[in-house]
Design an enzyme around this catalytic site. Structure first.
Site, mmCIF file in Angstrom:
data_model
loop_
_atom_site.group_PDB
_atom_site.id
_atom_site.type_symbol
_atom_site.label_atom_id
_atom_site.label_comp_id
_atom_site.label_asym_id
_atom_site.label_seq_id
_atom_site.Cartn_x
_atom_site.Cartn_y
_atom_site.Cartn_z
ATOM 1 N N GLU A 180 -11.268 20.924 9.141
ATOM 2 C CA GLU A 180 -10.291 20.205 9.968
ATOM 3 C C GLU A 180 -9.038 19.983 9.127
ATOM 4 O O GLU A 180 -9.071 19.213 8.163
ATOM 5 C CB GLU A 180 -10.908 18.866 10.412
ATOM 6 N N ARG B 154 -1.166 15.444 9.073
ATOM 7 C CA ARG B 154 -0.629 14.300 8.330
ATOM 8 C C ARG B 154 0.474 14.763 7.399
ATOM 9 O O ARG B 154 1.076 13.960 6.708
ATOM 10 C CB ARG B 154 -1.732 13.628 7.503
ATOM 11 N N LYS C 80 -16.107 11.627 18.167
ATOM 12 C CA LYS C 80 -16.014 11.209 16.774
ATOM 13 C C LYS C 80 -16.232 9.691 16.748
ATOM 14 O O LYS C 80 -15.947 9.013 17.747
ATOM 15 C CB LYS C 80 -14.619 11.575 16.268
HETATM 16 C C1 3PG Z 1 -10.406 10.902 8.570
HETATM 17 O O1 3PG Z 1 -9.300 10.817 8.981
HETATM 18 O O2 3PG Z 1 -11.290 11.419 9.255
HETATM 19 C C2 3PG Z 1 -10.713 10.235 7.271
HETATM 20 O O3 3PG Z 1 -9.650 10.306 6.400
HETATM 21 C C3 3PG Z 1 -11.955 10.676 6.615
HETATM 22 O O4 3PG Z 1 -12.460 9.550 6.043
HETATM 23 P P1 3PG Z 1 -12.951 9.565 4.555
HETATM 24 O O5 3PG Z 1 -11.735 9.820 3.710
HETATM 25 O O6 3PG Z 1 -13.565 8.206 4.314
HETATM 26 O O7 3PG Z 1 -13.960 10.666 4.443
#
Ligand code: 3PG
Length: 212
Positions: free
Chosen positions: A40, A44, A128
């Site tokens: 994914e 950003r 999700k």
């Molecule tokens: C996301 O946007 O899905 C998160 O940044 C992932 O979370 P994590 O950094 O705690 O894995």
């Protein structure tokens, strides 16, 4: 294989922030070398759209999706670049409908029964759950699964190698998402071997939990 089935099979969806589109192909190859063939790429950074295009064009074995998508316009851009699925932090009906019109699966973040019902009304059977750790983790997911039998969750946010097995052993969890196997610093410093190593560790856990 359907895209959602590929996500389920992979068990882990690496959430990736790329500062340059040139990092996309080596990152995709590092993940593949570790045994995970979905990724994914998050909207950003400015590089996201071009990065998705790079992977879609040059690494056909990889199933690349777009993450942190907020608007229907970003959704169209991502799909135009070759994104095979769309992930968003929260639920947005226009976004989900835009995905559906374009025949691409949407994975919106839902953490309340109301959001889940809205997603199900749009025809979704997998959502999700983000940010999973902050919104109650496994106990919240187990509680939410009771009134929604058949619904599958992809918890993301706070999932790490240490708790991966607990998440994967929960029947209503289709897969998890997370940034721990493919960290921005590792990408920026060219530590692709490290990404492969962390990916291999996660993918071994997925296979072991599933008895493969
Ligand atoms: C996301 O946007 O899905 C998160 O940044 C992932 O979370 P994590 O950094 O705690 O894995």
């Amino acid at each position: 294989m359907q895209i959602m089935d590929r996500i389920k099979k992979a068990g882990v969806v690496p959430v990736i922030v790329l500062d340059s589109a040139e990092q996309a192909v080596p990152t995709a190859k590092a993940l593949l070398a570790g045994g995970i063939d979905v990724m994914e790429i998050t909207f950003r950074t400015e590089a996201a759209a071009a990065a998705i295009r790079e992977v879609a064009e040059h690494v056909p074995e990889m199933c690349v999706g777009a993450g942190s998508v907020r608007t229907a316009e970003q959704c169209r851009t991502a799909i135009g670049c070759g994104a095979a699925f769309i992930v968003s932090a929260g639920f947005s009906e226009p976004l989900v409908l835009s995905c559906r019109e374009q025949g691409i699966p949407a994975l919106p973040g839902c953490v309340t029964p109301t959001e889940i019902m809205a997603a199900m009304d749009c025809g979704l059977d997998t959502v999700k759950f983000f940010p999973a750790g902050a919104f109650g983790g496994l106990s919240a997911i187990r509680a939410l699964s009771e009134p929604f039998p058949g619904l599958k969750f992809v918890p993301t946010g706070g999932v790490r190698q240490e708790n991966l097995e607990d998440y994967l052993r929960t029947p209503c969890i289709a897969a998890v998402g997370g940034s721990w196997i493919c960290r921005r610093e590792d990408i920026n410093e060219g530590r692709f071997d490290r990404i492969t190593e962390l990916t291999a560790r996660a993918s071994e856990t997925v296979r072991r939990v599933r008895g493969e």
